[in-house]
Design a protein around this motif. Structure first.
Motif, mmCIF file in Angstrom:
data_model
loop_
_atom_site.group_PDB
_atom_site.id
_atom_site.type_symbol
_atom_site.label_atom_id
_atom_site.label_comp_id
_atom_site.label_asym_id
_atom_site.label_seq_id
_atom_site.Cartn_x
_atom_site.Cartn_y
_atom_site.Cartn_z
ATOM 1 N N MET A 1 38.949 21.039 13.195
ATOM 2 C CA MET A 1 39.113 20.333 14.465
ATOM 3 C C MET A 1 38.706 18.761 14.570
ATOM 4 S SD MET A 1 37.445 21.138 18.235
ATOM 5 C CE MET A 1 37.606 20.185 19.338
ATOM 6 N N THR A 2 39.451 17.774 14.789
ATOM 7 C CA THR A 2 39.183 16.545 14.616
ATOM 8 C C THR A 2 38.095 15.965 15.620
ATOM 9 O OG1 THR A 2 41.593 16.222 13.843
ATOM 10 C CG2 THR A 2 40.383 14.038 14.501
ATOM 11 N N THR A 3 37.023 15.297 15.241
ATOM 12 C CA THR A 3 35.948 14.957 15.987
ATOM 13 C C THR A 3 36.599 13.512 16.818
ATOM 14 O OG1 THR A 3 34.621 15.227 14.156
ATOM 15 C CG2 THR A 3 33.841 13.696 16.186
ATOM 16 N N GLU A 4 36.332 13.743 18.215
ATOM 17 C CA GLU A 4 36.512 12.701 19.052
ATOM 18 C C GLU A 4 35.840 11.150 18.757
ATOM 19 O OE1 GLU A 4 37.102 12.596 23.755
ATOM 20 O OE2 GLU A 4 35.022 12.148 23.114
ATOM 21 N N ARG A 5 36.746 10.302 18.720
ATOM 22 C CA ARG A 5 36.452 8.918 18.435
ATOM 23 C C ARG A 5 36.162 8.069 19.611
ATOM 24 N NH1 ARG A 5 34.475 9.652 13.171
ATOM 25 N NH2 ARG A 5 36.180 10.242 11.881
ATOM 26 N N THR A 6 35.027 7.185 19.550
ATOM 27 C CA THR A 6 34.673 6.540 20.836
ATOM 28 C C THR A 6 34.795 5.110 20.325
ATOM 29 O OG1 THR A 6 32.196 6.604 20.421
ATOM 30 C CG2 THR A 6 33.272 8.283 21.950
ATOM 31 N N ILE A 7 35.628 4.164 21.305
ATOM 32 C CA ILE A 7 35.576 2.769 20.965
ATOM 33 C C ILE A 7 35.254 2.076 22.263
ATOM 34 C CG2 ILE A 7 37.266 1.071 20.867
ATOM 35 C CD1 ILE A 7 38.490 4.287 19.846
ATOM 36 N N ALA A 29 45.207 -1.300 23.786
ATOM 37 C CA ALA A 29 46.378 -0.322 23.878
ATOM 38 C C ALA A 29 46.963 -0.083 22.584
ATOM 39 C CB ALA A 29 47.457 -1.176 24.546
ATOM 40 N N ALA A 30 46.776 -1.195 21.435
ATOM 41 C CA ALA A 30 47.405 -0.984 20.055
ATOM 42 C C ALA A 30 46.527 0.095 19.236
ATOM 43 C CB ALA A 30 47.340 -2.338 19.505
ATOM 44 N N VAL A 31 45.293 0.010 19.526
ATOM 45 C CA VAL A 31 44.270 1.129 18.842
ATOM 46 C C VAL A 31 44.745 2.466 19.350
ATOM 47 C CG1 VAL A 31 41.868 1.814 18.718
ATOM 48 C CG2 VAL A 31 42.481 -0.609 18.287
ATOM 49 N N ARG A 32 44.919 2.513 20.962
ATOM 50 C CA ARG A 32 45.402 3.745 21.456
ATOM 51 C C ARG A 32 46.586 4.356 20.763
ATOM 52 N NH1 ARG A 32 43.083 5.314 26.458
ATOM 53 N NH2 ARG A 32 41.571 3.601 27.338
ATOM 54 N N ASP A 33 47.455 3.520 20.753
ATOM 55 C CA ASP A 33 48.848 3.961 20.259
ATOM 56 C C ASP A 33 48.404 4.495 18.764
ATOM 57 O OD1 ASP A 33 50.138 3.205 22.517
ATOM 58 O OD2 ASP A 33 50.884 1.474 21.957
ATOM 59 N N ASN A 34 47.738 3.873 17.890
ATOM 60 C CA ASN A 34 47.416 3.930 16.597
ATOM 61 C C ASN A 34 46.694 5.321 16.449
ATOM 62 O OD1 ASN A 34 46.481 4.171 13.731
ATOM 63 N ND2 ASN A 34 47.352 1.702 13.778
ATOM 64 N N THR A 40 44.423 11.596 16.586
ATOM 65 C CA THR A 40 43.159 11.741 16.782
ATOM 66 C C THR A 40 42.543 11.587 18.258
ATOM 67 O OG1 THR A 40 43.060 10.510 14.662
ATOM 68 C CG2 THR A 40 41.069 10.324 15.973
ATOM 69 N N PRO A 41 41.798 12.541 18.901
ATOM 70 C CA PRO A 41 41.260 12.481 20.096
ATOM 71 C C PRO A 41 40.295 11.044 20.295
ATOM 72 C CG PRO A 41 40.187 14.135 18.981
ATOM 73 C CD PRO A 41 41.296 13.730 18.078
ATOM 74 N N TYR A 42 40.210 10.644 21.203
ATOM 75 C CA TYR A 42 39.405 9.424 21.444
ATOM 76 C C TYR A 42 38.890 9.175 22.889
ATOM 77 C CZ TYR A 42 43.708 7.128 23.319
ATOM 78 O OH TYR A 42 45.086 6.891 23.928
ATOM 79 N N GLN A 43 38.260 8.406 23.160
ATOM 80 C CA GLN A 43 37.694 7.914 24.517
ATOM 81 C C GLN A 43 37.390 6.463 24.345
ATOM 82 O OE1 GLN A 43 33.300 7.908 26.675
ATOM 83 N NE2 GLN A 43 34.192 9.971 26.783
ATOM 84 N N VAL A 44 37.905 5.508 25.217
ATOM 85 C CA VAL A 44 37.890 4.309 25.183
ATOM 86 C C VAL A 44 37.124 3.552 26.439
ATOM 87 C CG1 VAL A 44 38.927 1.871 25.117
ATOM 88 C CG2 VAL A 44 39.692 3.831 23.580
ATOM 89 N N ARG A 45 36.213 2.821 26.336
ATOM 90 C CA ARG A 45 35.573 2.237 27.674
ATOM 91 C C ARG A 45 35.537 0.609 27.411
ATOM 92 N NH1 ARG A 45 30.341 4.376 30.105
ATOM 93 N NH2 ARG A 45 31.018 3.121 31.662
ATOM 94 N N VAL A 46 36.243 -0.076 28.454
ATOM 95 C CA VAL A 46 36.346 -1.597 28.736
ATOM 96 C C VAL A 46 35.108 -2.053 29.409
ATOM 97 C CG1 VAL A 46 37.706 -3.649 28.810
ATOM 98 C CG2 VAL A 46 38.681 -1.251 28.129
ATOM 99 N N ILE A 178 37.530 3.499 10.928
ATOM 100 C CA ILE A 178 37.068 4.576 11.679
ATOM 101 C C ILE A 178 37.087 5.948 11.049
ATOM 102 C CG2 ILE A 178 37.286 5.934 13.952
ATOM 103 C CD1 ILE A 178 38.078 3.604 15.327
ATOM 104 N N GLY A 179 38.360 6.083 10.574
ATOM 105 C CA GLY A 179 38.755 7.381 9.802
ATOM 106 C C GLY A 179 38.014 7.323 8.318
ATOM 107 N N ASN A 180 37.737 6.131 7.732
ATOM 108 C CA ASN A 180 37.104 6.187 6.406
ATOM 109 C C ASN A 180 35.709 5.875 6.584
ATOM 110 O OD1 ASN A 180 39.611 6.616 5.343
ATOM 111 N ND2 ASN A 180 40.009 4.359 5.212
ATOM 112 N N ALA A 181 35.283 6.039 7.868
ATOM 113 C CA ALA A 181 33.601 5.872 8.178
ATOM 114 C C ALA A 181 32.633 6.535 7.106
ATOM 115 C CB ALA A 181 33.322 6.033 9.455
ATOM 116 N N ARG A 182 31.677 5.967 6.565
ATOM 117 C CA ARG A 182 30.879 6.555 5.775
ATOM 118 C C ARG A 182 29.322 6.552 6.164
ATOM 119 N NH1 ARG A 182 33.335 4.430 0.027
ATOM 120 N NH2 ARG A 182 35.396 5.345 0.127
ATOM 121 N N PRO A 183 28.419 7.222 5.894
ATOM 122 C CA PRO A 183 26.911 6.804 6.447
ATOM 123 C C PRO A 183 26.721 5.712 5.893
ATOM 124 C CG PRO A 183 27.299 9.203 5.480
ATOM 125 C CD PRO A 183 28.468 8.518 4.994
ATOM 126 N N VAL A 184 25.956 4.992 6.741
ATOM 127 C CA VAL A 184 25.327 3.656 6.353
ATOM 128 C C VAL A 184 24.291 3.785 5.102
ATOM 129 C CG1 VAL A 184 24.055 1.597 7.168
ATOM 130 C CG2 VAL A 184 25.521 2.848 8.793
#
Length: 201
Positions: A1-7, A29-34, A40-46, A178-184
């Motif tokens: 299951m793909t983890t929801e991303r938040t932007i 909008a471009a990030v949403r389309d991508n 990929t499930p996501y949540q965006v707040r402006v 976001i997809g290639n995020a690694r632990p800091v």
């Protein structure tokens, strides 16, 4: 299951409507389309920083955020990625934009992918991305996308196709990050061993 991303998206425009918010909306909008294209499930707040101007000032004076500002700061801190857009004032970001990142904890953006954007009256201000925004986010240890998006007044007319290409390229870079995020990585020199302890073995 793909983890929801938040932007989180922050726009520092001062008017309604504003070209800064328009650019922020196009990047969003471009990030949403991508993300949609990748399933990929996501949540965006402006967030419009102009609506938080008084709270930001009070936070700088008192050291404490209001409930509303605190919720915005928390969302930005917890988000997987950030889109940050400012109008250009005196060859730099505006004061409202700076205040927001001044009240944010210095370590809040460490390792976070950030897409930067700016608007201005003429093309001659386009270097604001490299000479003002990138140094700010480098100090905050964020991971700034290679493509920043600057939109002059002329970009909104017949040249909107060229702007759209930059927007889509930047959005793709952010979603890839976001997809290639690694632990800091922890800085091994952040808390050095005291010299006397080294002498004592």
């Amino acid at each position: 299951m793909t983890t929801e991303r938040t932007i989180a998206v922050v726009s520092a425009g001062l008017t309604t409507p504003s070209s800064t918010r328009l650019l922020a909306d196009q990047l969003t909008a471009a990030v949403r389309d991508n993300l949609d294209g990748r399933g990929t499930p996501y949540q965006v707040r402006v967030f419009e920083l102009r609506e938080l101007a008084h709270d930001l000032t009070n936070n700088l004076l008192t050291g404490f955020p209001s409930k509303e500002l605190g919720e915005v700061l928390e969302y930005v801190v917890q988000a997987d990625a950030l889109i940050a857009v400012t109008p250009t004032f005196s060859a730099s970001y505006n004061g409202l934009f700076k205040m927001f990142f001044d009240v944010l904890d210095d370590k809040a953006l460490v390792g976070k992918p950030v897409l930067i954007g700016a608007t201005g009256g003429t093309e001659r201000h386009s270097l604001v991305l490299d000479y003002a925004l990138r140094p700010l986010f480098a100090y905050l240890q964020a991971v700034v996308m290679p493509t920043g998006v600057y939109a002059a007044s002329s970009d909104w007319g017949p040249h909107a196709v060229a702007l759209r290409a930059r927007v889509e390229r930047a959005a793709t870079e952010l979603v890839d990050a976001i997809g290639n995020a690694r632990p800091v990585q922890v800085d091994p020199y952040a808390n050095p061993v005291p010299f006397e302890d080294l002498l004592n073995g």
